[in-house]
Design a protein around this motif. Structure first.
Motif, mmCIF file in Angstrom:
data_model
loop_
_atom_site.group_PDB
_atom_site.id
_atom_site.type_symbol
_atom_site.label_atom_id
_atom_site.label_comp_id
_atom_site.label_asym_id
_atom_site.label_seq_id
_atom_site.Cartn_x
_atom_site.Cartn_y
_atom_site.Cartn_z
ATOM 1 N N SER A 68 11.454 5.907 5.105
ATOM 2 C CA SER A 68 10.868 4.789 5.845
ATOM 3 C C SER A 68 10.804 5.119 7.337
ATOM 4 N N GLU A 69 11.674 6.013 7.782
ATOM 5 C CA GLU A 69 11.639 6.488 9.163
ATOM 6 C C GLU A 69 10.281 7.109 9.486
ATOM 7 N N SER A 70 9.800 7.982 8.599
ATOM 8 C CA SER A 70 8.507 8.646 8.815
ATOM 9 C C SER A 70 7.369 7.638 8.814
ATOM 10 N N LEU A 71 7.434 6.695 7.883
ATOM 11 C CA LEU A 71 6.410 5.650 7.809
ATOM 12 C C LEU A 71 6.337 4.880 9.123
ATOM 13 N N GLY A 72 7.479 4.426 9.636
ATOM 14 C CA GLY A 72 7.495 3.627 10.853
ATOM 15 C C GLY A 72 7.024 4.409 12.069
ATOM 16 N N LEU A 73 7.456 5.665 12.182
ATOM 17 C CA LEU A 73 7.032 6.489 13.317
ATOM 18 C C LEU A 73 5.524 6.743 13.278
ATOM 19 N N TRP A 74 5.012 6.999 12.099
ATOM 20 C CA TRP A 74 3.567 7.248 11.953
ATOM 21 C C TRP A 74 2.769 5.981 12.270
ATOM 22 N N MET A 75 3.252 4.833 11.818
ATOM 23 C CA MET A 75 2.586 3.564 12.147
ATOM 24 C C MET A 75 2.590 3.335 13.655
ATOM 25 N N ASP A 76 3.714 3.643 14.290
ATOM 26 C CA ASP A 76 3.819 3.491 15.740
ATOM 27 C C ASP A 76 2.802 4.388 16.443
ATOM 28 N N TYR A 77 2.682 5.618 15.969
ATOM 29 C CA TYR A 77 1.715 6.547 16.563
ATOM 30 C C TYR A 77 0.286 6.034 16.400
ATOM 31 N N LEU A 78 -0.048 5.543 15.226
ATOM 32 C CA LEU A 78 -1.418 5.103 14.955
ATOM 33 C C LEU A 78 -1.804 3.895 15.799
ATOM 34 N N VAL A 79 -0.822 3.032 16.104
ATOM 35 C CA VAL A 79 -1.097 1.917 17.016
ATOM 36 C C VAL A 79 -1.385 2.462 18.410
ATOM 37 N N GLN A 80 -0.557 3.422 18.852
ATOM 38 C CA GLN A 80 -0.785 4.020 20.169
ATOM 39 C C GLN A 80 -2.155 4.683 20.253
ATOM 40 N N LYS A 81 -2.571 5.286 19.153
ATOM 41 C CA LYS A 81 -3.866 5.969 19.116
ATOM 42 C C LYS A 81 -5.015 4.985 18.905
ATOM 43 N N LYS A 82 -4.691 3.770 18.513
ATOM 44 C CA LYS A 82 -5.675 2.729 18.208
ATOM 45 C C LYS A 82 -6.569 3.143 17.030
ATOM 46 N N ASP A 83 -5.904 3.647 15.994
ATOM 47 C CA ASP A 83 -6.594 4.106 14.788
ATOM 48 C C ASP A 83 -6.327 3.096 13.670
ATOM 49 N N GLN A 84 -7.141 2.036 13.612
ATOM 50 C CA GLN A 84 -6.892 0.972 12.641
ATOM 51 C C GLN A 84 -7.101 1.401 11.185
ATOM 52 N N PRO A 85 -8.151 2.180 10.852
ATOM 53 C CA PRO A 85 -8.306 2.578 9.445
ATOM 54 C C PRO A 85 -7.078 3.319 8.906
ATOM 55 N N SER A 86 -6.542 4.252 9.687
ATOM 56 C CA SER A 86 -5.355 4.988 9.250
ATOM 57 C C SER A 86 -4.133 4.074 9.219
ATOM 58 N N PHE A 87 -4.050 3.148 10.165
ATOM 59 C CA PHE A 87 -2.938 2.198 10.182
ATOM 60 C C PHE A 87 -2.973 1.334 8.920
ATOM 61 N N ASP A 88 -4.152 0.866 8.541
ATOM 62 C CA ASP A 88 -4.271 0.035 7.342
ATOM 63 C C ASP A 88 -3.862 0.794 6.090
ATOM 64 N N GLN A 89 -4.144 2.098 6.079
ATOM 65 C CA GLN A 89 -3.696 2.924 4.950
ATOM 66 C C GLN A 89 -2.174 2.911 4.859
ATOM 67 N N GLN A 90 -1.502 2.968 6.015
ATOM 68 C CA GLN A 90 -0.040 2.966 6.017
ATOM 69 C C GLN A 90 0.536 1.595 5.664
ATOM 70 N N VAL A 91 -0.169 0.538 6.015
ATOM 71 C CA VAL A 91 0.259 -0.797 5.589
ATOM 72 C C VAL A 91 0.222 -0.873 4.063
ATOM 73 N N ASP A 92 -0.779 -0.257 3.477
ATOM 74 C CA ASP A 92 -0.866 -0.208 2.012
ATOM 75 C C ASP A 92 0.292 0.601 1.423
ATOM 76 N N VAL A 93 0.631 1.737 2.060
ATOM 77 C CA VAL A 93 1.781 2.538 1.634
ATOM 78 C C VAL A 93 3.064 1.716 1.745
ATOM 79 N N LEU A 94 3.168 0.958 2.817
ATOM 80 C CA LEU A 94 4.331 0.080 3.014
ATOM 81 C C LEU A 94 4.488 -0.875 1.841
ATOM 82 N N HIS A 95 3.400 -1.530 1.472
ATOM 83 C CA HIS A 95 3.457 -2.542 0.410
ATOM 84 C C HIS A 95 3.653 -1.927 -0.981
ATOM 85 N N THR A 96 2.974 -0.837 -1.245
ATOM 86 C CA THR A 96 2.990 -0.282 -2.606
ATOM 87 C C THR A 96 4.165 0.648 -2.868
#
Length: 360
Positions: A68-96
């Protein structure tokens, strides 16, 4: 063909291919403001650590482990990059993949088996990333998920009113200890904005940081809530100390002694080591850590030490494979091994340096 010409041609082809991914996004961007170049570290993660399902494996080990550490760090990076499509993919990984039935995250998935234990630091990081995403893209589903995780933390992950390291769902036992580097004031404030914590509850958490004793300027490793006692390690783990110092600054705690020590050591040695002996302040190990350098950069940026941040960045980049012809281009490798943490944190630091225009 001349070898040097052949080599140049291959490098140009790689640059074109890397740019092609970005160029395609530029033709039909869902969010024009989010289009930014792919950094070498990002290329390494997506090409060598990420699975087809969007999960980031911890290492190259045959038995894949996901944190979950990797998931959270990657989500944090994607917000900084303003990459919503990739962020949404990680939200799906979070849920599933990572969310357990009680809305906390499994800290580790191994052999497709979820641990029933969470890690407070990772859950808080995900809540903070979801809240940042909601502010950036105004998508209510982000805040809904953040609130569910935050409520689960309040319901399960507290002892005597204080957030603790973990909750074990299999035994329904909560830790009685809080590691100081886990206590992130920015994330805890989000629990207030989500109306999960009151301001007083937040103040009670931050008091653990504010009241911490110091040895030679450094913080304790943890606080035993039941015993009301702080505990120091005999070795200074710089990753723990830097996270704690960064969090302490956000709680208006002075950490100037640590910054002075870091700058002095870096200027004298040209490097920083991963661990130091607390008594002598001499290096306890011989290795350098890209994660340590990444956290020093983030800490220096927070302190307005821009020249120091830039100097440390250049040293960090020396540890990265920067030759596009190498198999693991963009990676921070220890010979043939790597760890997701040692690639994600440097990537976050580099993106923040870019966002703050400290580097170009």
């Amino acid at each position: 063909m001349d070898t040097s010409i052949h080599r140049t041609a291959i490098v140009i082809l790689i640059v074109i291919l890397l740019g092609g991914c970005t160029w395609k996004q530029q033709q039909e961007p869902a969010h024009p403001e989010s289009v930014q170049p792919v950094l070498p570290g990002e290329y390494f993660i997506t090409h060598h650590l990420m699975t087809d399902q969007g999960m980031i494996r911890t290492s190259f080990a045959e038995q894949h482990i996901y944190l979950s550490e990797s998931l959270g760090l990657w989500m944090d990076y994607l917000v900084q990059k303003k990459d919503q499509p990739s962020f949404d993919q990680q939200v799906d990984v979070l849920h599933t993949q990572f969310l357990l039935n009680h809305d906390l995250l499994s800290w580790q998935i191994e052999s497709q088996q979820k641990s029933k234990v969470n890690a407070l630091v990772d859950d808080l990081r995900v809540v903070a990333a979801l809240q940042k995403a909601d502010q950036l893209w105004q998508k209510s589903a982000y805040q809904t998920t953040a609130k569910e995780i935050a409520q689960a933390l309040k319901d399960n992950n507290m002892f005597k009113g204080i957030l603790t390291d973990y909750y074990d769902a299999s035994t329904k036992q909560t830790s009685h200890t809080i590691t100081l580097s886990y206590m992130d004031p920015k994330a805890i404030k989000e629990l207030v904005s989500l109306q999960i914590f009151t301001k007083q509850t937040m103040i009670n958490q931050l008091a653990i940081l504010k009241n911490a004793p110091r040895q030679k300027g450094f913080f304790p490793k943890s606080y035993d809530i039941a015993k009301k006692a702080y505990s120091f390690d005999q070795e200074i783990n710089l990753i723990d100390q830097l996270y704690t110092a960064l969090h302490a600054e956000h709680a208006q705690v002075d950490t100037s002694e640590i910054m002075k020590w870091l700058k002095t050591n870096f200027q004298e040695e040209g490097k920083l080591y991963g661990r130091y002996e607390l008594n002598s302040l001499k290096p306890a190990v011989t290795y350098e850590s890209p994660s340590v350098y990444a956290l020093v950069i983030l800490y220096a940026l927070n302190q307005g030490e821009l020249d120091f941040a830039k100097d440390v960045y250049h040293r960090m980049k020396e540890l990265q494979i920067q030759d596009p012809l190498k198999p693991y281009y963009g990676g921070y490798m220890n010979e043939k091994e790597t760890h997701s943490f040692d690639n994600l944190l440097p990537l976050i630091a580099e993106r923040e340096l870019l966002n703050e225009s400290v580097i170009q």
